[in-house]
Design a protein around this motif. Structure first.
Motif, PDB file in Angstrom:
ATOM      1  N   ASN A  97       5.977  10.823   5.399  1.00 13.17           N
ATOM      2  CA  ASN A  97       6.749   9.857   6.174  1.00 13.17           C
ATOM      3  C   ASN A  97       8.085   9.575   5.503  1.00 13.17           C
ATOM      4  OD1 ASN A  97       6.773   7.765   8.434  1.00 13.17           O
ATOM      5  ND2 ASN A  97       7.217   6.523   6.630  1.00 13.17           N
ATOM      6  N   ARG A  98       8.027   9.415   4.174  1.00 12.13           N
ATOM      7  CA  ARG A  98       9.259   9.116   3.443  1.00 12.13           C
ATOM      8  C   ARG A  98      10.241  10.285   3.494  1.00 12.13           C
ATOM      9  NH1 ARG A  98      10.761   4.172   2.707  1.00 12.13           N
ATOM     10  NH2 ARG A  98      11.132   3.616   0.578  1.00 12.13           N
ATOM     11  N   ALA A  99       9.684  11.508   3.420  1.00 17.50           N
ATOM     12  CA  ALA A  99      10.543  12.695   3.499  1.00 17.50           C
ATOM     13  C   ALA A  99      11.163  12.811   4.895  1.00 17.50           C
ATOM     14  CB  ALA A  99       9.739  13.948   3.160  1.00 17.50           C
ATOM     15  N   VAL A 113      14.857  -4.840   7.843  1.00 20.55           N
ATOM     16  CA  VAL A 113      14.156  -5.966   8.467  1.00 20.55           C
ATOM     17  C   VAL A 113      12.676  -5.821   8.166  1.00 20.55           C
ATOM     18  CG1 VAL A 113      13.568  -7.108  10.646  1.00 20.55           C
ATOM     19  CG2 VAL A 113      15.840  -6.082  10.351  1.00 20.55           C
ATOM     20  N   ASP A 114      12.082  -6.887   7.676  1.00 17.11           N
ATOM     21  CA  ASP A 114      10.629  -6.868   7.474  1.00 17.11           C
ATOM     22  C   ASP A 114      10.109  -8.284   7.685  1.00 17.11           C
ATOM     23  OD1 ASP A 114       8.877  -4.439   5.965  1.00 17.11           O
ATOM     24  OD2 ASP A 114       7.882  -6.395   6.085  1.00 17.11           O
ATOM     25  N   ASN A 115       8.847  -8.381   8.095  1.00 16.09           N
ATOM     26  CA  ASN A 115       8.297  -9.723   8.347  1.00 16.09           C
ATOM     27  C   ASN A 115       7.380 -10.189   7.216  1.00 16.09           C
ATOM     28  OD1 ASN A 115       6.021  -8.154   8.782  1.00 16.09           O
ATOM     29  ND2 ASN A 115       5.385  -9.212  10.639  1.00 16.09           N
ATOM     30  N   ILE A 166       0.870  -1.194   0.000  1.00 14.86           N
ATOM     31  CA  ILE A 166       0.000   0.000   0.000  1.00 14.86           C
ATOM     32  C   ILE A 166       0.903   1.240   0.000  1.00 14.86           C
ATOM     33  CG2 ILE A 166      -1.735   1.306   1.293  1.00 14.86           C
ATOM     34  CD1 ILE A 166      -2.532  -1.445   2.596  1.00 14.86           C
ATOM     35  N   TYR A 167       1.893   1.196   0.868  1.00 11.52           N
ATOM     36  CA  TYR A 167       2.851   2.309   0.989  1.00 11.52           C
ATOM     37  C   TYR A 167       3.561   2.525  -0.356  1.00 11.52           C
ATOM     38  CZ  TYR A 167       6.644   4.894   3.446  1.00 11.52           C
ATOM     39  OH  TYR A 167       7.547   5.830   3.903  1.00 11.52           O
ATOM     40  N   ASP A 168       4.015   1.434  -0.948  1.00 14.85           N
ATOM     41  CA  ASP A 168       4.703   1.521  -2.232  1.00 14.85           C
ATOM     42  C   ASP A 168       3.780   2.128  -3.296  1.00 14.85           C
ATOM     43  OD1 ASP A 168       7.120   0.729  -3.856  1.00 14.85           O
ATOM     44  OD2 ASP A 168       5.585  -0.400  -4.927  1.00 14.85           O
ATOM     45  N   MET A 194      12.517   3.023  13.416  1.00 17.62           N
ATOM     46  CA  MET A 194      11.215   2.349  13.562  1.00 17.62           C
ATOM     47  C   MET A 194      10.169   3.339  13.037  1.00 17.62           C
ATOM     48  SD  MET A 194      11.716   0.388  17.213  1.00 17.62           S
ATOM     49  CE  MET A 194      10.700  -1.034  16.832  1.00 17.62           C
ATOM     50  N   THR A 195      10.216   3.540  11.714  1.00 14.69           N
ATOM     51  CA  THR A 195       9.320   4.521  11.113  1.00 14.69           C
ATOM     52  C   THR A 195       8.115   3.808  10.522  1.00 14.69           C
ATOM     53  OG1 THR A 195      10.624   4.492   9.069  1.00 14.69           O
ATOM     54  CG2 THR A 195      11.127   6.227  10.650  1.00 14.69           C
ATOM     55  N   SER A 196       6.956   4.271  10.922  1.00 11.39           N
ATOM     56  CA  SER A 196       5.682   3.727  10.448  1.00 11.39           C
ATOM     57  C   SER A 196       5.617   2.214  10.558  1.00 11.39           C
ATOM     58  CB  SER A 196       5.408   4.164   8.997  1.00 11.39           C
ATOM     59  OG  SER A 196       4.897   5.470   8.999  1.00 11.39           O
ATOM     60  N   LEU A 205      13.834  -1.200  10.963  1.00 10.84           N
ATOM     61  CA  LEU A 205      12.827  -2.226  11.289  1.00 10.84           C
ATOM     62  C   LEU A 205      11.487  -1.896  10.624  1.00 10.84           C
ATOM     63  CD1 LEU A 205      13.551  -2.699  15.113  1.00 10.84           C
ATOM     64  CD2 LEU A 205      14.577  -3.875  13.149  1.00 10.84           C
ATOM     65  N   GLY A 206      10.919  -2.867   9.927  1.00 10.61           N
ATOM     66  CA  GLY A 206       9.692  -2.619   9.173  1.00 10.61           C
ATOM     67  C   GLY A 206      10.008  -1.744   7.983  1.00 10.61           C
ATOM     68  N   SER A 207      10.990  -2.202   7.207  1.00  5.82           N
ATOM     69  CA  SER A 207      11.586  -1.338   6.173  1.00  5.82           C
ATOM     70  C   SER A 207      10.739  -1.206   4.933  1.00  5.82           C
ATOM     71  CB  SER A 207      12.960  -1.886   5.784  1.00  5.82           C
ATOM     72  OG  SER A 207      12.838  -3.244   5.396  1.00  5.82           O
TER      73      SER A 207
HETATM   74  C1  LIG Z   1       4.378   1.513   6.047  1.00  7.52           C
HETATM   75  S1  LIG Z   1       5.744   0.446   5.804  1.00  7.52           S
HETATM   76  C2  LIG Z   1       7.035   1.518   6.416  1.00  7.52           C
HETATM   77  C3  LIG Z   1       8.298   1.478   5.572  1.00  7.52           C
HETATM   78  C4  LIG Z   1       9.462   2.286   6.127  1.00  7.52           C
HETATM   79  N1  LIG Z   1       9.751   1.936   7.515  1.00  7.52           N
HETATM   80  C5  LIG Z   1       9.233   3.776   6.033  1.00  7.52           C
HETATM   81  O1  LIG Z   1       8.910   4.404   7.046  1.00  7.52           O
HETATM   82  O2  LIG Z   1       9.396   4.337   4.952  1.00  7.52           O
HETATM   83  C6  LIG Z   1       5.554  -0.667   7.207  1.00  7.52           C
HETATM   84  C7  LIG Z   1       6.343  -1.936   7.062  1.00  7.52           C
HETATM   85  O3  LIG Z   1       6.382  -2.583   8.346  1.00  7.52           O
HETATM   86  C8  LIG Z   1       6.314  -3.983   8.114  1.00  7.52           C
HETATM   87  N2  LIG Z   1       5.900  -4.624   9.366  1.00  7.52           N
HETATM   88  C9  LIG Z   1       4.697  -4.584   9.980  1.00  7.52           C
HETATM   89  N3  LIG Z   1       4.725  -5.285  11.134  1.00  7.52           N
HETATM   90  C10 LIG Z   1       5.991  -5.768  11.254  1.00  7.52           C
HETATM   91  C11 LIG Z   1       6.647  -6.570  12.229  1.00  7.52           C
HETATM   92  N4  LIG Z   1       6.013  -7.011  13.311  1.00  7.52           N
HETATM   93  N5  LIG Z   1       7.955  -6.881  12.028  1.00  7.52           N
HETATM   94  C12 LIG Z   1       8.613  -6.447  10.930  1.00  7.52           C
HETATM   95  N6  LIG Z   1       8.040  -5.697   9.971  1.00  7.52           N
HETATM   96  C13 LIG Z   1       6.738  -5.355  10.129  1.00  7.52           C
HETATM   97  C14 LIG Z   1       5.322  -4.130   6.981  1.00  7.52           C
HETATM   98  O4  LIG Z   1       5.454  -5.387   6.320  1.00  7.52           O
HETATM   99  C15 LIG Z   1       5.741  -2.939   6.109  1.00  7.52           C
HETATM  100  O5  LIG Z   1       6.696  -3.315   5.162  1.00  7.52           O
END
Ligand SMILES: C[S@@+](CC[C@H](N)C(=O)[O-])C[C@H]1O[C@@H](n2cnc3c(N)ncnc32)[C@H](O)[C@@H]1O
Length: 282
Positions: free
Chosen positions: A57-59, A105-107, A22-24, A158-160, A79-81
């Motif tokens: 958020n990206r900015a 890191v992403d899950n 969705i973000y992409d 740990m952004t978004s 984390l959550g990249s």
């Molecule tokens: C909205 S994107 C944010 C991308 C990036 N951090 C940014 O701020 O530009 C959120 C990401 O967090 C990942 N995510 C959600 N829960 C997670 C978890 N428990 N562990 C690792 N990644 C997680 C999602 O799969 C998604 O890729």
């Protein structure tokens, strides 16, 4: 000691929209499916101009990484990249220096699978499939140990991502575990969804995300402040993202339509860091 809770591995599900894609889609990237694009269009109809929040958020990520690079940080744990496409961390770093390392890191399994080939030619960046709710699985992973030196300061992003962690998974305790594992001189960067100033928009967004693989958990700004713990929150403090060291001429929250993302940057001071050798993964 690092918390060793082990959440079940996330399974691939392309029938429902996923936060990464969705973000992409909102960023204009190519790593999303029709299910995410139509979902994004439906949100846009209900919340016109909401795409600006994702861009914001990206900015913020870019500005914070530039800020940390200027302060000498050369290794990052993100984390959550999401998928490292439009304006990702290693692209930002590349523009400033060749001396950096980034572990994403992403899950979400497909996000990690899409990311691997994108990073194949970049020895300074890698992606680990792990759940940020399990700090030991991140900090003790061979990928982390190979790429990063956790005895040296790290920029932890740990952004978004924390607004995808429910209260039942103790997000405050989780972030504390990461803070404890970092050595002094490390930084924590956070952005998080809040309904404090715009409760209706936050509720609408949360209702939409309830049908995705990544339900949202917006939180009050006073709660988000607690994520920084005893780290020193650097000027201008935790703010709506548009107000965090905005680029000259860029809109601030005074002119923004939505006030939904809040965060900041904090630094670990003192000599309380736990050397990585003492992290107990058992
Ligand atoms: C909205 S994107 C944010 C991308 C990036 N951090 C940014 O701020 O530009 C959120 C990401 O967090 C990942 N995510 C959600 N829960 C997670 C978890 N428990 N562990 C690792 N990644 C997680 C999602 O799969 C998604 O890729």
């Amino acid at each position: 000691m690092v918390d060793t809770r082990t959440p079940p591995a996330r399974q691939m599900d392309i029938t429902r929209p996923a936060a990464a894609r969705i973000y992409d889609a909102f960023l204009g990237g190519g790593h999303n499916f029709g299910v995410e694009r139509s979902f994004a269009e439906r949100i846009e109809q209900e919340l016109p101009g909401i795409g600006a929040v994702y861009q914001e958020n990206r900015a913020f990520l870019r500005r914070t990484v530039e800020f940390l690079l200027a302060r000498g940080v050369r290794q990052f744990l993100d984390l959550g990249s999401g998928t490292p496409t439009i304006g990702h961390l290693h692209e930002v770093a590349c523009r400033r220096t060749r001396d950096f390392r980034v572990l994403y890191v992403d899950n979400e399994p497909l996000t990690v699978a899409h990311s691997k080939p994108l990073l194949a030619g970049e020895p300074r960046a890698d992606i680990l499939r792990a759940d940020c709710r399990d700090p030991a699985s991140v900090l003790l992973a061979p990928e982390t140990q190979d790429l990063l030196d956790l005895n040296e300061p790290v920029g932890l992003l740990m952004t978004s991502v924390l607004h995808f962690v429910p209260d039942s998974d103790d997000p405050l305790g989780l972030v504390e575990a990461y803070r404890d594992a970092l050595v002094p001189g490390s930084y924590l960067v956070v952005s998080h969804l809040t309904g404090t100033r715009a409760p209706d928009a936050a509720r609408t967004l949360t209702d939409f995300y309830a049908e995705t693989s990544d339900p949202l958990h917006p939180r009050e700004t006073s709660w988000i402040d607690k994520l920084f713990g005893d780290f020193e929150v650097l000027p201008p403090g935790a703010t709506y993202l548009a107000d965090w060291r905005p680029d000259p001429g860029q809109p601030t929250s005074a002119t923004n339509r939505y006030h939904l993302l809040y965060g900041g940057v904090a630094r670990k001071s003192g000599d309380t860091g736990i050397p990585v050798q003492s992290i107990n993964g058992g």
